[in-house]
Design a protein around this motif. Structure first.
Motif, PDB file in Angstrom:
ATOM      1  N   VAL A   8       0.838  -1.201   0.000  1.00 53.83           N
ATOM      2  CA  VAL A   8       0.000   0.000   0.000  1.00 53.83           C
ATOM      3  C   VAL A   8       0.874   1.253   0.000  1.00 53.83           C
ATOM      4  CG1 VAL A   8      -1.644   1.332   1.390  1.00 53.83           C
ATOM      5  CG2 VAL A   8      -2.020  -1.101   1.001  1.00 53.83           C
ATOM      6  N   SER A   9       1.934   1.248   0.805  1.00 54.14           N
ATOM      7  CA  SER A   9       2.805   2.431   0.841  1.00 54.14           C
ATOM      8  C   SER A   9       3.502   2.632  -0.505  1.00 54.14           C
ATOM      9  CB  SER A   9       3.827   2.335   1.982  1.00 54.14           C
ATOM     10  OG  SER A   9       4.820   1.375   1.718  1.00 54.14           O
ATOM     11  N   GLU A  10       3.886   1.556  -1.155  1.00 56.63           N
ATOM     12  CA  GLU A  10       4.539   1.667  -2.460  1.00 56.63           C
ATOM     13  C   GLU A  10       3.555   2.079  -3.554  1.00 56.63           C
ATOM     14  OE1 GLU A  10       7.844   1.525  -3.262  1.00 56.63           O
ATOM     15  OE2 GLU A  10       8.169   1.429  -1.103  1.00 56.63           O
ATOM     16  N   MET A  11       2.312   1.622  -3.463  1.00 58.37           N
ATOM     17  CA  MET A  11       1.309   2.050  -4.441  1.00 58.37           C
ATOM     18  C   MET A  11       1.032   3.546  -4.304  1.00 58.37           C
ATOM     19  SD  MET A  11      -1.449  -0.964  -4.942  1.00 58.37           S
ATOM     20  CE  MET A  11      -1.274  -2.039  -3.537  1.00 58.37           C
ATOM     21  N   ALA A  12       1.012   4.032  -3.080  1.00 61.64           N
ATOM     22  CA  ALA A  12       0.827   5.470  -2.865  1.00 61.64           C
ATOM     23  C   ALA A  12       1.967   6.244  -3.525  1.00 61.64           C
ATOM     24  CB  ALA A  12       0.755   5.777  -1.373  1.00 61.64           C
ATOM     25  N   LEU A  13       3.188   5.738  -3.381  1.00 59.89           N
ATOM     26  CA  LEU A  13       4.326   6.376  -4.056  1.00 59.89           C
ATOM     27  C   LEU A  13       4.170   6.329  -5.567  1.00 59.89           C
ATOM     28  CD1 LEU A  13       7.535   5.189  -2.181  1.00 59.89           C
ATOM     29  CD2 LEU A  13       6.681   7.518  -2.384  1.00 59.89           C
ATOM     30  N   ALA A  14       3.789   5.177  -6.087  1.00 63.06           N
ATOM     31  CA  ALA A  14       3.677   4.999  -7.537  1.00 63.06           C
ATOM     32  C   ALA A  14       2.647   5.953  -8.129  1.00 63.06           C
ATOM     33  CB  ALA A  14       3.316   3.555  -7.872  1.00 63.06           C
ATOM     34  N   ILE A  15       1.574   6.192  -7.402  1.00 62.13           N
ATOM     35  CA  ILE A  15       0.534   7.094  -7.892  1.00 62.13           C
ATOM     36  C   ILE A  15       0.996   8.546  -7.791  1.00 62.13           C
ATOM     37  CG2 ILE A  15      -1.773   7.998  -7.386  1.00 62.13           C
ATOM     38  CD1 ILE A  15      -2.453   5.048  -6.523  1.00 62.13           C
ATOM     39  N   GLY A  16       1.630   8.884  -6.693  1.00 60.03           N
ATOM     40  CA  GLY A  16       1.956  10.279  -6.446  1.00 60.03           C
ATOM     41  C   GLY A  16       3.317  10.757  -6.908  1.00 60.03           C
ATOM     42  N   ARG A  17       4.242   9.851  -7.200  1.00 55.22           N
ATOM     43  CA  ARG A  17       5.616  10.299  -7.454  1.00 55.22           C
ATOM     44  C   ARG A  17       6.186   9.859  -8.792  1.00 55.22           C
ATOM     45  NH1 ARG A  17       7.630  13.203  -3.008  1.00 55.22           N
ATOM     46  NH2 ARG A  17       9.061  13.780  -4.643  1.00 55.22           N
ATOM     47  N   ARG A  18       5.372   9.737  -9.814  1.00 58.55           N
ATOM     48  CA  ARG A  18       5.887   9.483 -11.155  1.00 58.55           C
ATOM     49  C   ARG A  18       6.480  10.775 -11.683  1.00 58.55           C
ATOM     50  NH1 ARG A  18       6.098   5.196 -13.288  1.00 58.55           N
ATOM     51  NH2 ARG A  18       4.704   3.563 -13.804  1.00 58.55           N
ATOM     52  N   SER A  19       7.470  10.668 -12.527  1.00 56.95           N
ATOM     53  CA  SER A  19       8.126  11.869 -13.038  1.00 56.95           C
ATOM     54  C   SER A  19       7.211  12.688 -13.930  1.00 56.95           C
ATOM     55  CB  SER A  19       9.399  11.502 -13.802  1.00 56.95           C
ATOM     56  OG  SER A  19       9.063  10.837 -15.005  1.00 56.95           O
ATOM     57  N   GLY A  20       6.256  12.053 -14.599  1.00 56.62           N
ATOM     58  CA  GLY A  20       5.356  12.773 -15.486  1.00 56.62           C
ATOM     59  C   GLY A  20       5.986  13.124 -16.825  1.00 56.62           C
ATOM     60  N   ALA A  21       7.229  12.773 -17.006  1.00 64.44           N
ATOM     61  CA  ALA A  21       7.929  13.096 -18.249  1.00 64.44           C
ATOM     62  C   ALA A  21       8.416  11.816 -18.886  1.00 64.44           C
ATOM     63  CB  ALA A  21       9.089  14.040 -17.970  1.00 64.44           C
ATOM     64  N   SER A  22       7.522  11.121 -19.583  1.00 67.96           N
ATOM     65  CA  SER A  22       7.892   9.820 -20.145  1.00 67.96           C
ATOM     66  C   SER A  22       9.037   9.926 -21.145  1.00 67.96           C
ATOM     67  CB  SER A  22       6.680   9.152 -20.790  1.00 67.96           C
ATOM     68  OG  SER A  22       6.192   9.962 -21.841  1.00 67.96           O
ATOM     69  N   ASP A  23       9.139  11.058 -21.834  1.00 66.99           N
ATOM     70  CA  ASP A  23      10.228  11.205 -22.790  1.00 66.99           C
ATOM     71  C   ASP A  23      11.568  11.401 -22.089  1.00 66.99           C
ATOM     72  OD1 ASP A  23       9.243  13.668 -21.894  1.00 66.99           O
ATOM     73  OD2 ASP A  23      10.027  14.724 -23.655  1.00 66.99           O
ATOM     74  N   ALA A  24      11.553  11.864 -20.832  1.00 65.74           N
ATOM     75  CA  ALA A  24      12.783  12.090 -20.085  1.00 65.74           C
ATOM     76  C   ALA A  24      13.149  10.891 -19.210  1.00 65.74           C
ATOM     77  CB  ALA A  24      12.655  13.337 -19.215  1.00 65.74           C
ATOM     78  N   SER A  25      12.299   9.878 -19.217  1.00 67.73           N
ATOM     79  CA  SER A  25      12.531   8.723 -18.366  1.00 67.73           C
ATOM     80  C   SER A  25      13.790   7.971 -18.798  1.00 67.73           C
ATOM     81  CB  SER A  25      11.342   7.774 -18.409  1.00 67.73           C
ATOM     82  OG  SER A  25      11.615   6.628 -17.626  1.00 67.73           O
ATOM     83  N   ARG A  26      14.579   7.604 -17.821  1.00 66.83           N
ATOM     84  CA  ARG A  26      15.794   6.817 -18.050  1.00 66.83           C
ATOM     85  C   ARG A  26      15.658   5.460 -17.379  1.00 66.83           C
ATOM     86  NH1 ARG A  26      20.576   9.810 -18.705  1.00 66.83           N
ATOM     87  NH2 ARG A  26      21.372   7.741 -19.127  1.00 66.83           N
ATOM     88  N   ASP A  27      14.442   5.041 -17.128  1.00 63.05           N
ATOM     89  CA  ASP A  27      14.128   3.894 -16.290  1.00 63.05           C
ATOM     90  C   ASP A  27      14.599   2.547 -16.838  1.00 63.05           C
ATOM     91  OD1 ASP A  27      12.551   3.236 -13.782  1.00 63.05           O
ATOM     92  OD2 ASP A  27      11.675   1.853 -15.246  1.00 63.05           O
ATOM     93  N   ARG A  28      14.612   2.384 -18.147  1.00 63.07           N
ATOM     94  CA  ARG A  28      15.021   1.126 -18.793  1.00 63.07           C
ATOM     95  C   ARG A  28      14.279  -0.082 -18.212  1.00 63.07           C
ATOM     96  NH1 ARG A  28      21.353   2.101 -18.477  1.00 63.07           N
ATOM     97  NH2 ARG A  28      21.454  -0.137 -18.779  1.00 63.07           N
ATOM     98  N   TYR A  29      12.998   0.089 -17.948  1.00 55.56           N
ATOM     99  CA  TYR A  29      12.112  -0.956 -17.437  1.00 55.56           C
ATOM    100  C   TYR A  29      12.473  -1.431 -16.026  1.00 55.56           C
ATOM    101  CZ  TYR A  29      10.649  -1.049 -22.282  1.00 55.56           C
ATOM    102  OH  TYR A  29      10.211  -0.690 -23.529  1.00 55.56           O
ATOM    103  N   SER A  30      13.350  -0.726 -15.337  1.00 58.33           N
ATOM    104  CA  SER A  30      13.783  -1.205 -14.021  1.00 58.33           C
ATOM    105  C   SER A  30      12.653  -1.204 -13.000  1.00 58.33           C
ATOM    106  CB  SER A  30      14.977  -0.392 -13.510  1.00 58.33           C
ATOM    107  OG  SER A  30      14.633   0.957 -13.279  1.00 58.33           O
ATOM    108  N   LEU A  31      11.721  -0.261 -13.085  1.00 55.96           N
ATOM    109  CA  LEU A  31      10.591  -0.244 -12.142  1.00 55.96           C
ATOM    110  C   LEU A  31       9.702  -1.459 -12.364  1.00 55.96           C
ATOM    111  CD1 LEU A  31       9.100   1.207  -9.871  1.00 55.96           C
ATOM    112  CD2 LEU A  31       7.844   2.488 -11.631  1.00 55.96           C
ATOM    113  N   ARG A  32       9.416  -1.761 -13.624  1.00 57.14           N
ATOM    114  CA  ARG A  32       8.602  -2.950 -13.930  1.00 57.14           C
ATOM    115  C   ARG A  32       9.303  -4.219 -13.477  1.00 57.14           C
ATOM    116  NH1 ARG A  32       6.573  -1.535 -20.016  1.00 57.14           N
ATOM    117  NH2 ARG A  32       5.254   0.214 -19.405  1.00 57.14           N
TER     118      ARG A  32
END
Length: 180
Positions: A8-32
């Protein structure tokens, strides 16, 4: 119950703390990858308790209490780190506009204290399961996923902050103060 609290605490983070800039994302699927590994590892750890009762830890009650303490300490460290990082914390790897290095608070000694906290929490959860095979099933894959995430994040920070981040990396450890 511990797993539900963490989720639940992590879902709250996921909803509230996304960068909002998908083109600037450097995630390389690491969150998934982290989320898939966590789900499989926790479910596998729970099932391991039933299928391998020979792996039951001695002094199960004491290990449960130790696990509970580590879980709570890990969650507290994770949230303290996230709050301290402030606007620069996102669940996906992204560099904010006017991104600066934070090297105070928990970031004074280690570069990824929120991941240290998460790993403490999962190690604690594994101990609470009371089975050494479950402990391994929960912690090892999750550790591997977080190490991949750290690699991705450090590449992004090095690219964005250059020598400032490289110097910071030289004087701090990744996850464990004075060790690693």
């Amino acid at each position: 119950m511990l797993g539900v609290f963490y989720a639940v605490s992590e879902m709250a983070l996921a909803i509230g703390r996304r960068s909002g800039a998908s083109d600037a994302s450097r995630d390389r699927y690491s969150l998934r990858i982290i989320w898939m590994v966590i789900c499989v590892a926790v479910v596998g750890g729970i099932l391991t308790v039933s299928f391998f009762p020979a792996g039951t830890l001695p002094y199960r009650h004491q290990f449960y209490l130790l696990g509970l303490l580590l879980f709570v300490a890990g969650v507290v460290l994770r949230w303290y780190s996230i709050i301290h990082l402030g606007r620069f914390f996102t669940v996906d790897v992204a560099i904010a506009e006017k991104h600066t290095l934070i090297d105070s608070g928990p970031y004074r000694l280690i570069r990824h204290p929120s991941y240290t906290g998460a790993l403490f929490a999962f190690f604690g959860l594994g101990l609470c399961l009371g089975n050494w095979l479950s402990l391994l099933f929960v912690t090892l894959p999750i550790l591997a996923a977080f190490l991949w995430r750290i690699h991705v994040e450090e590449d992004a920070l090095t690219d964005a902050l250059g020598e400032v981040y490289v110097a910071y990396a030289r004087r701090t450890k990744r996850l464990i103060p004075f060790a690693y």
